[in-house]
Design a protein around this motif. Structure first.
Motif, PDB file in Angstrom:
ATOM      1  N   TYR A   1      13.572   3.725   5.075  1.00 51.40           N
ATOM      2  CA  TYR A   1      12.470   3.445   5.666  1.00 51.40           C
ATOM      3  C   TYR A   1      11.260   3.607   4.782  1.00 51.40           C
ATOM      4  CZ  TYR A   1       8.546   4.753   8.872  1.00 51.40           C
ATOM      5  OH  TYR A   1       7.344   4.857   9.535  1.00 51.40           O
ATOM      6  N   ALA A   2      11.218   4.446   3.904  1.00 49.96           N
ATOM      7  CA  ALA A   2      10.096   4.457   3.122  1.00 49.96           C
ATOM      8  C   ALA A   2       9.831   3.272   2.186  1.00 49.96           C
ATOM      9  CB  ALA A   2      10.305   5.863   2.033  1.00 49.96           C
ATOM     10  N   SER A   3      10.784   2.421   1.798  1.00 47.26           N
ATOM     11  CA  SER A   3      10.684   1.305   1.115  1.00 47.26           C
ATOM     12  C   SER A   3      10.088   0.220   1.932  1.00 47.26           C
ATOM     13  CB  SER A   3      12.158   1.055   0.468  1.00 47.26           C
ATOM     14  OG  SER A   3      13.017   0.627   1.123  1.00 47.26           O
ATOM     15  N   VAL A   4      10.812   0.023   3.141  1.00 46.51           N
ATOM     16  CA  VAL A   4       9.910  -0.833   4.142  1.00 46.51           C
ATOM     17  C   VAL A   4       8.587  -0.689   4.290  1.00 46.51           C
ATOM     18  CG1 VAL A   4      10.218  -1.651   6.488  1.00 46.51           C
ATOM     19  CG2 VAL A   4      12.530  -1.288   5.168  1.00 46.51           C
ATOM     20  N   TYR A   5       8.236   0.786   4.493  1.00 46.86           N
ATOM     21  CA  TYR A   5       6.931   0.988   4.761  1.00 46.86           C
ATOM     22  C   TYR A   5       6.140   0.553   3.399  1.00 46.86           C
ATOM     23  CZ  TYR A   5       2.692   3.696   6.108  1.00 46.86           C
ATOM     24  OH  TYR A   5       1.725   4.183   6.447  1.00 46.86           O
ATOM     25  N   SER A   6       6.772   0.798   2.189  1.00 46.55           N
ATOM     26  CA  SER A   6       6.225   0.202   1.121  1.00 46.55           C
ATOM     27  C   SER A   6       5.658  -1.253   1.080  1.00 46.55           C
ATOM     28  CB  SER A   6       6.773   0.527  -0.059  1.00 46.55           C
ATOM     29  OG  SER A   6       6.851   1.898  -0.363  1.00 46.55           O
ATOM     30  N   ILE A   7       6.669  -1.944   1.516  1.00 52.76           N
ATOM     31  CA  ILE A   7       6.438  -3.465   1.633  1.00 52.76           C
ATOM     32  C   ILE A   7       5.213  -3.855   2.922  1.00 52.76           C
ATOM     33  CG2 ILE A   7       7.329  -5.708   2.741  1.00 52.76           C
ATOM     34  CD1 ILE A   7       8.571  -5.040   0.177  1.00 52.76           C
ATOM     35  N   MET A   8       5.119  -3.019   3.765  1.00 54.07           N
ATOM     36  CA  MET A   8       4.054  -2.999   4.631  1.00 54.07           C
ATOM     37  C   MET A   8       2.784  -3.013   4.075  1.00 54.07           C
ATOM     38  SD  MET A   8       5.365  -4.511   7.373  1.00 54.07           S
ATOM     39  CE  MET A   8       6.406  -5.127   6.213  1.00 54.07           C
ATOM     40  N   GLN A   9       2.765  -1.790   3.253  1.00 50.10           N
ATOM     41  CA  GLN A   9       1.528  -1.233   2.337  1.00 50.10           C
ATOM     42  C   GLN A   9       1.204  -2.542   1.499  1.00 50.10           C
ATOM     43  OE1 GLN A   9      -0.440   1.189   3.137  1.00 50.10           O
ATOM     44  NE2 GLN A   9       0.760   2.918   3.770  1.00 50.10           N
ATOM     45  N   MET A  10       2.273  -3.092   0.671  1.00 49.62           N
ATOM     46  CA  MET A  10       1.863  -4.335  -0.245  1.00 49.62           C
ATOM     47  C   MET A  10       1.481  -5.493   0.491  1.00 49.62           C
ATOM     48  SD  MET A  10       2.889  -3.102  -3.111  1.00 49.62           S
ATOM     49  CE  MET A  10       1.943  -1.357  -2.876  1.00 49.62           C
ATOM     50  N   LEU A  11       1.686  -5.652   1.823  1.00 50.57           N
ATOM     51  CA  LEU A  11       1.204  -6.812   2.556  1.00 50.57           C
ATOM     52  C   LEU A  11      -0.483  -6.585   2.841  1.00 50.57           C
ATOM     53  CD1 LEU A  11       4.391  -7.643   4.544  1.00 50.57           C
ATOM     54  CD2 LEU A  11       3.063  -9.227   3.107  1.00 50.57           C
ATOM     55  N   ASP A  12      -0.603  -5.081   2.998  1.00 48.57           N
ATOM     56  CA  ASP A  12      -1.787  -4.781   3.764  1.00 48.57           C
ATOM     57  C   ASP A  12      -2.799  -4.880   2.543  1.00 48.57           C
ATOM     58  OD1 ASP A  12      -3.839  -4.038   5.467  1.00 48.57           O
ATOM     59  OD2 ASP A  12      -3.109  -1.797   5.224  1.00 48.57           O
ATOM     60  N   ASN A  13      -3.237  -6.274   2.222  1.00 48.69           N
ATOM     61  CA  ASN A  13      -4.205  -6.477   1.069  1.00 48.69           C
ATOM     62  C   ASN A  13      -5.530  -7.116   1.555  1.00 48.69           C
ATOM     63  OD1 ASN A  13      -3.547  -8.939   1.912  1.00 48.69           O
ATOM     64  ND2 ASN A  13      -2.196  -9.566   0.143  1.00 48.69           N
ATOM     65  N   GLY A  14      -5.769  -7.059   2.641  1.00 49.67           N
ATOM     66  CA  GLY A  14      -6.999  -7.663   3.059  1.00 49.67           C
ATOM     67  C   GLY A  14      -7.020  -9.078   3.376  1.00 49.67           C
ATOM     68  N   LYS A  15      -6.067  -9.867   3.215  1.00 52.90           N
ATOM     69  CA  LYS A  15      -6.013 -11.123   3.280  1.00 52.90           C
ATOM     70  C   LYS A  15      -4.880 -11.563   4.382  1.00 52.90           C
ATOM     71  CE  LYS A  15      -6.542 -11.655  -1.747  1.00 52.90           C
ATOM     72  NZ  LYS A  15      -6.300 -12.246  -2.992  1.00 52.90           N
ATOM     73  N   VAL A  16      -4.197 -10.696   4.943  1.00 52.91           N
ATOM     74  CA  VAL A  16      -3.145 -11.014   5.994  1.00 52.91           C
ATOM     75  C   VAL A  16      -3.559 -10.567   7.456  1.00 52.91           C
ATOM     76  CG1 VAL A  16      -1.004 -10.082   6.842  1.00 52.91           C
ATOM     77  CG2 VAL A  16      -1.399 -10.417   4.301  1.00 52.91           C
ATOM     78  N   CYS A  17      -3.319 -11.531   8.408  1.00 55.35           N
ATOM     79  CA  CYS A  17      -3.552 -11.384   9.761  1.00 55.35           C
ATOM     80  C   CYS A  17      -2.628 -10.572  10.448  1.00 55.35           C
ATOM     81  CB  CYS A  17      -3.899 -12.851  10.230  1.00 55.35           C
ATOM     82  SG  CYS A  17      -4.259 -12.838  12.108  1.00 55.35           S
ATOM     83  N   TRP A  18      -2.617  -9.408  10.820  1.00 55.22           N
ATOM     84  CA  TRP A  18      -1.505  -8.790  11.435  1.00 55.22           C
ATOM     85  C   TRP A  18      -1.431  -8.827  13.030  1.00 55.22           C
ATOM     86  CZ3 TRP A  18       1.482  -5.670   8.677  1.00 55.22           C
ATOM     87  CH2 TRP A  18       1.365  -5.309   7.282  1.00 55.22           C
ATOM     88  N   VAL A  19      -0.194  -8.861  13.455  1.00 57.36           N
ATOM     89  CA  VAL A  19      -0.024  -8.757  14.859  1.00 57.36           C
ATOM     90  C   VAL A  19       1.018  -7.962  15.142  1.00 57.36           C
ATOM     91  CG1 VAL A  19       0.723 -10.496  16.873  1.00 57.36           C
ATOM     92  CG2 VAL A  19      -0.591 -11.466  14.818  1.00 57.36           C
ATOM     93  N   ASN A  20       1.012  -6.754  15.407  1.00 58.05           N
ATOM     94  CA  ASN A  20      -0.336  -5.767  15.192  1.00 58.05           C
ATOM     95  C   ASN A  20      -0.126  -5.262  13.796  1.00 58.05           C
ATOM     96  OD1 ASN A  20      -1.355  -6.080  17.683  1.00 58.05           O
ATOM     97  ND2 ASN A  20       0.260  -4.781  18.510  1.00 58.05           N
ATOM     98  N   HIS A  21      -1.166  -4.376  13.532  1.00 60.48           N
ATOM     99  CA  HIS A  21      -1.246  -3.590  12.248  1.00 60.48           C
ATOM    100  C   HIS A  21      -0.118  -2.547  12.294  1.00 60.48           C
ATOM    101  CE1 HIS A  21      -2.221  -1.095   8.732  1.00 60.48           C
ATOM    102  NE2 HIS A  21      -2.738  -2.298   8.480  1.00 60.48           N
TER     103      HIS A  21
END
Length: 365
Positions: A117-137
């Motif tokens: 779970y922690a590593s999946v959450y890390s991937i989401m954090q890496m994607l949260d770079n201000g350039k991605v459109c989230w559905v939903n964040h």
């Protein structure tokens, strides 16, 4: 002729292909159907399904970081590797409990699940770079999934809610039922059990009274908090699907001689329930827009009750609830088209305006 072919080839080479990441689980009907629809259309988009719940068995992720390197990737169900910077949109569809290999020792289960779970959450954090459109964040989704938070937010946005008690205290629950003429009981999450005779028992919303709860041992009631609410004498229920400012509403009515505490019982039996399009008043839509903006949400499925006096009562929002079933039961309720339109056309830097793509559920099943 040859020159024309070169120009076409160059145009195709320059064409930007939008990659959409969908974290989900193997067998997700909604994700599979949306992928099928998008890949059948010539709209320059690709859906990548990532079965994050299978990380402990067959899915992969890699996060490589040093002073000069930022190479983070995932591997999809077909073995294709994708770098995170390829994705411009993330449909954060489902994050489920890890599917564990059969040979995993029971003492290791908690350790593996927490680390996965922690590593999946890390991937989401890496994607949260201000350039991605989230559905939903993913953070907004996690917050609004809380039932108490939803009810608080609904009141803040001007909606009426039922009298509600969330508790695992037997005494307080009995006190609530003693002052509530009709009440229902439900839970934060649904569950299903398979009996020895291979029957499935599910946790649907059901009626409950003081006498019934009195027969439950206090130490058993202590196991998990429940949600007790006054039962609204309703004319109908509404399921409101919201995507990027587009509001699609279905009216759900049970036959007069077939009233359910949870109308899904009627739908599951494929009888006694009518699902029809409904025009939601503009004032109510404005409250929905405010709710979604206030909670940083792009999509969600709302449940409302219309009581006998015509009042609209907020029940809950499922930020990533299933919605395609509405169009399955009634093709006039178009939800697939606006959702695919947003997913493939919306960007983080541009206001999306819905332009129908001509997508119909029945064309793909």
């Amino acid at each position: 002729m040859f020159r024309r072919l070169i120009l076409v080839a160059k145009a195709l080479h320059k064409r930007k292909y939008k990659k959409i990441l969908v974290p989900t689980f193997n067998g997700d009907h909604h994700a599979n159907l949306v992928q099928k629809v998008v890949h059948s259309l010539d709209i320059g988009a690709e859906i990548v399904l990532w079965f994050n719940s299978a990380l402990a068995s067959k899915a992969n992720l890699s996060i490589h970081l040093d002073t000069n390197t930022n190479l983070n990737s995932i591997v999809d169900e077909n073995g294709g590797e994708y770098f995170l910077n390829e994705f411009s949109t993330v449909w954060a569809r489902r994050f489920l409990k890890q599917e564990l290999p059969e040979n995993l020792h029971e003492d290791d289960i908690d350790f593996v699940r927490r680390n996965s779970y922690a590593s999946v959450y890390s991937i989401m954090q890496m994607l949260d770079n201000g350039k991605v459109c989230w559905v939903n964040h993913f953070n907004s989704a996690r917050i609004i999934d809380d039932k108490a938070k939803q009810l608080n937010e609904a009141v803040a946005c001007g909606f009426k809610i039922p009298n509600t008690l969330i508790t695992n205290c037997h005494k307080k629950a009995l006190n609530f039922l003693s002052t509530t003429t009709n009440a229902i009981i439900k839970y934060y999450f649904t569950n299903a059990w398979e009996t020895d005779s291979n029957n499935i028992i599910k946790t649907y919303t059901k009626a409950i009274d003081y006498v019934e709860l009195s027969n439950v041992a206090p130490e058993v009631f202590q196991y998990t908090p429940v949600i007790l609410q006054e039962q609204i004498d309703s004319k109908a229920e509404l399921r409101v699907f919201y995507i990027g400012g587009v509001v699609v509403t279905a009216k759900i009515e049970c036959a007069k001689d077939k009233q359910y505490c949870d109308w899904r019982l009627g739908v599951n039996l494929n009888k006694d329930v009518a699902i029809t399009p409904f025009e939601l008043p503009l004032k109510v839509q404005e409250k929905l827009h405010f709710f979604m903006k206030r909670n940083n949400l792009i999509t969600g499925s709302f449940d409302f009750i219309i009581d006998k006096k015509g009042n609209l009562i907020f029940l809950e929002i499922n930020e990533m609830g299933n919605f395609i079933w509405l169009e399955h039961y009634n093709p006039e309720i178009s939800v697939l088209d606006p959702f695919v339109s947003y997913l493939t056309q919306a960007t983080i830097n541009k206001t999306w305006k819905y332009k129908p793509l001509g997508i119909h559920y029945n064309d793909y099943v």
